[in-house]
Design a protein around this motif. Structure first.
Motif, PDB file in Angstrom:
ATOM      1  N   GLU A 190       0.817  -1.230   0.000  1.00  0.00           N
ATOM      2  CA  GLU A 190       0.000   0.000   0.000  1.00  0.00           C
ATOM      3  C   GLU A 190       0.844   1.270   0.000  1.00  0.00           C
ATOM      4  O   GLU A 190       0.405   2.303  -0.478  1.00  0.00           O
ATOM      5  CB  GLU A 190      -0.912   0.012   1.226  1.00  0.00           C
ATOM      6  N   ASP A 191       2.059   1.203   0.542  1.00  0.00           N
ATOM      7  CA  ASP A 191       2.906   2.391   0.581  1.00  0.00           C
ATOM      8  C   ASP A 191       3.364   2.815  -0.810  1.00  0.00           C
ATOM      9  O   ASP A 191       3.567   3.998  -1.076  1.00  0.00           O
ATOM     10  CB  ASP A 191       4.114   2.175   1.487  1.00  0.00           C
ATOM     11  N   VAL A 192       3.505   1.873  -1.732  1.00  0.00           N
ATOM     12  CA  VAL A 192       3.920   2.181  -3.104  1.00  0.00           C
ATOM     13  C   VAL A 192       2.723   2.214  -4.043  1.00  0.00           C
ATOM     14  O   VAL A 192       2.641   3.072  -4.913  1.00  0.00           O
ATOM     15  CB  VAL A 192       4.956   1.146  -3.605  1.00  0.00           C
ATOM     16  N   ALA A 193       1.803   1.279  -3.874  1.00  0.00           N
ATOM     17  CA  ALA A 193       0.656   1.158  -4.767  1.00  0.00           C
ATOM     18  C   ALA A 193      -0.643   1.149  -3.954  1.00  0.00           C
ATOM     19  O   ALA A 193      -1.275   0.112  -3.794  1.00  0.00           O
ATOM     20  CB  ALA A 193       0.777  -0.110  -5.602  1.00  0.00           C
ATOM     21  N   PRO A 194      -1.045   2.322  -3.452  1.00  0.00           N
ATOM     22  CA  PRO A 194      -2.304   2.376  -2.694  1.00  0.00           C
ATOM     23  C   PRO A 194      -3.503   2.231  -3.630  1.00  0.00           C
ATOM     24  O   PRO A 194      -3.368   2.356  -4.849  1.00  0.00           O
ATOM     25  CB  PRO A 194      -2.266   3.761  -2.059  1.00  0.00           C
ATOM     26  N   ASN A 195      -4.675   1.962  -3.068  1.00  0.00           N
ATOM     27  CA  ASN A 195      -5.875   1.880  -3.897  1.00  0.00           C
ATOM     28  C   ASN A 195      -6.044   3.193  -4.653  1.00  0.00           C
ATOM     29  O   ASN A 195      -5.850   4.257  -4.095  1.00  0.00           O
ATOM     30  CB  ASN A 195      -7.101   1.584  -3.037  1.00  0.00           C
TER      31      ASN A 195
END
Length: 84
Positions: free
Chosen positions: A55-60
């Motif tokens: 989530e830190d790189v590719a959050p929703n």
């Protein structure tokens, strides 16, 4: 262990192909835990490395759409056309 929606495939000139999977079909909601960058070794035709993005790189709302690898192979640069 599966492709969700491959967005970018790039040869690095060092014997590998890098495959970026943003894991957001039709730029919709991310499939949890599936966003990744995969390195395929061309000499063996096998997956040599998998980098999973949390989530830190590719959050929703994210949509990782391109990758470039530095000439020395030490860095990968990603662009994200999703989110705000």
């Amino acid at each position: 262990d599966r492709w969700v929606c491959v967005q970018s495939v790039v040869a690095d000139g060092r014997g590998s192909v890098w495959v970026l999977d943003p894991a957001a079909p039709a730029t919709a909601t991310l499939v949890p835990g599936a966003a990744k960058l995969v390195r395929v070794d061309l000499a063996t035709d096998r997956v040599a490395q998998v980098v999973l993005f949390g989530e830190d790189v590719a959050p929703n709302g994210s949509y990782l759409n391109d990758v470039r690898v530095s000439p020395d192979g030490r860095w990968a640069y990603l662009t994200d056309s999703g989110g705000s």
